[in-house]
Motif scaffolding. Structure first.
Motif, PDB file in Angstrom:
ATOM      1  N   GLY B  71       0.840  -1.189   0.000  1.00  0.00           N
ATOM      2  CA  GLY B  71       0.000   0.000   0.000  1.00  0.00           C
ATOM      3  C   GLY B  71       0.874   1.237   0.000  1.00  0.00           C
ATOM      4  O   GLY B  71       2.087   1.150   0.231  1.00  0.00           O
ATOM      5  N   MET B  72       0.268   2.386  -0.266  1.00  0.00           N
ATOM      6  CA  MET B  72       1.042   3.624  -0.363  1.00  0.00           C
ATOM      7  C   MET B  72       1.810   3.922   0.918  1.00  0.00           C
ATOM      8  O   MET B  72       2.847   4.598   0.889  1.00  0.00           O
ATOM      9  N   GLY B  73       1.326   3.425   2.049  1.00  0.00           N
ATOM     10  CA  GLY B  73       2.006   3.644   3.326  1.00  0.00           C
ATOM     11  C   GLY B  73       3.427   3.104   3.358  1.00  0.00           C
ATOM     12  O   GLY B  73       4.262   3.584   4.139  1.00  0.00           O
ATOM     13  N   THR B  74       3.728   2.131   2.504  1.00  0.00           N
ATOM     14  CA  THR B  74       5.095   1.565   2.499  1.00  0.00           C
ATOM     15  C   THR B  74       6.122   2.609   2.052  1.00  0.00           C
ATOM     16  O   THR B  74       7.276   2.527   2.437  1.00  0.00           O
ATOM     17  N   ARG B  75       5.676   3.592   1.237  1.00  0.00           N
ATOM     18  CA  ARG B  75       6.583   4.657   0.774  1.00  0.00           C
ATOM     19  C   ARG B  75       7.166   5.426   1.956  1.00  0.00           C
ATOM     20  O   ARG B  75       8.285   5.899   1.915  1.00  0.00           O
ATOM     21  N   ARG B  76       6.360   5.543   3.016  1.00  0.00           N
ATOM     22  CA  ARG B  76       6.810   6.237   4.227  1.00  0.00           C
ATOM     23  C   ARG B  76       7.554   5.271   5.151  1.00  0.00           C
ATOM     24  O   ARG B  76       8.591   5.601   5.713  1.00  0.00           O
ATOM     25  N   GLU B  77       7.022   4.057   5.299  1.00  0.00           N
ATOM     26  CA  GLU B  77       7.572   3.129   6.300  1.00  0.00           C
ATOM     27  C   GLU B  77       8.967   2.602   5.950  1.00  0.00           C
ATOM     28  O   GLU B  77       9.694   2.177   6.849  1.00  0.00           O
ATOM     29  N   VAL B  78       9.357   2.628   4.679  1.00  0.00           N
ATOM     30  CA  VAL B  78      10.728   2.186   4.347  1.00  0.00           C
ATOM     31  C   VAL B  78      11.770   3.068   5.056  1.00  0.00           C
ATOM     32  O   VAL B  78      12.916   2.642   5.260  1.00  0.00           O
ATOM     33  N   ASP B  79      11.365   4.276   5.435  1.00  0.00           N
ATOM     34  CA  ASP B  79      12.289   5.177   6.142  1.00  0.00           C
ATOM     35  C   ASP B  79      12.073   5.184   7.651  1.00  0.00           C
ATOM     36  O   ASP B  79      12.634   6.021   8.356  1.00  0.00           O
ATOM     37  N   ASN B  80      11.241   4.272   8.132  1.00  0.00           N
ATOM     38  CA  ASN B  80      10.942   4.189   9.565  1.00  0.00           C
ATOM     39  C   ASN B  80      11.890   3.151  10.189  1.00  0.00           C
ATOM     40  O   ASN B  80      11.618   1.950  10.213  1.00  0.00           O
ATOM     41  N   ALA B  81      13.017   3.647  10.684  1.00  0.00           N
ATOM     42  CA  ALA B  81      14.096   2.754  11.149  1.00  0.00           C
ATOM     43  C   ALA B  81      13.653   1.831  12.282  1.00  0.00           C
ATOM     44  O   ALA B  81      14.051   0.661  12.335  1.00  0.00           O
ATOM     45  N   ARG B  82      12.825   2.352  13.173  1.00  0.00           N
ATOM     46  CA  ARG B  82      12.397   1.529  14.312  1.00  0.00           C
ATOM     47  C   ARG B  82      11.533   0.346  13.826  1.00  0.00           C
ATOM     48  O   ARG B  82      11.721  -0.790  14.256  1.00  0.00           O
TER      49      ARG B  82
END
Lengths: 202, 202
Positions: B71-82
């Motif tokens: 989903g589009m949310g993965t575009r943000r979560e790839v940069d979510n280190a935690r």
């Protein structure tokens, strides 16, 4: 922009709801998705996971398209007179009424399918038939269109029906585009239904 | 009874989650469905409808199978280190790791697919490839099995992959039974993938 309102109740079947909402939701500029239920708060599915609702089913402002899913919860809701009454009232005014799986049992109980062709889940066929003896139940059909009513077979069939509704409203090409984006092999023939035989109906 | 934990994040794709959960959920005696996310409270999908979570993704007791949707949310979560760090830690200990669509971008970013074969959404293929240059990305595959990792193509492909996982764990006959109940025509060949060509990858 059309409002597509989904009626949720405890024990709704997950894919009955989210198969169609995936397809309509891929056309974000055409459909606004609204989740409705009798009471506020999350509604648990038959499988467990619960979905938030936006509005009371008794306080809906405007419904262009109504989606009624199936699931074990329909066994209880067919005896819920208030819900069935509201279903009947909303169906009068909205443009399209869609059901997936045993959702058609609720429409049948409301009497709004009387004299119309409809279909339902192939494993629960006989129980659903009993909810609406005056409905012209179709044993072999992936989905059935009759006037503003689109009723589909069980669970995954709602996806194919939703693409047919999109084709009906926005053209075949748009429906094909949605299927391509979802990497979904659309069964575009309403008469395609190997499961009628699998489940002993024909 | 196995615990199947789904990682949710804002902007998850509806069918990526609920296609698989419909299939696993039809085997209620075999799989316990758990919804996890970074924070408490409902998590909105890319299409809008929000799902309740059961537990924090950082406080999971035991995970037998982990499901990571796209989903589009993965575009943000790839940069979510935690989040990526926890994904890596959980993947170490659990029995199977499943991803649908761009969910494999999160696994790739965590490095846990390095040197392994995997696939992903066919429209977002190049972006996902960039998240894991050491992954052996497969352009034409409905899903790919490599060790304990099952990665699928876009959106609806998660359904076919889930049936393959059920077949892997409980036998082909059980998977066929689930497909019959869901009135779903299972694409049982992992290599079946007309969408690779449709989206210009082969």
């Amino acid at each position: 922009m059309r409002t597509l309102t989904t009626l949720l109740f405890p024990g709704f079947e997950l894919l009955d709801v989210f198969g169609p909402l995936e397809m309509f939701g891929l056309l974000q500029d055409e459909f606004k998705l609204v989740m409705a239920a009798e009471e506020a708060g999350p509604v648990p599915s038959r499988q467990g996971p619960a979905t938030e609702i936006d509005v009371s089913f008794y306080e809906l402002a405007e419904v262009d398209i109504l989606l009624v899913p199936g699931g074990m919860g329909t066994r209880r809701e067919v005896d819920n007179a208030r819900l069935i009454g509201q279903l009947s009232a909303i169906s009068e005014t909205c443009r399209q009424v869609l059901s997936v799986c045993t959702g058609s049992a609720l429409l049948a109980k409301a009497g709004i399918l009387d004299g119309r062709k409809a279909t339902t889940n192939k494993m629960a066929f006989h129980w659903v038939e009993e909810q609406g003896p005056k409905v012209l139940w179709q044993r072999q059909a992936r989905w059935v269109e009759d006037g503003k009513f689109f009723t589909s077979s069980g669970i995954s069939a709602g996806i194919d029906m939703s693409l047919a509704v999109i084709a009906h409203l926005h053209g075949e090409e748009r429906a094909e585009e949605v299927a391509r984006i979802a990497e979904y092999e659309w069964h575009r023939e309403a008469g395609w239904d190997p499961f009628a035989k699998v489940h002993g109906l024909v």
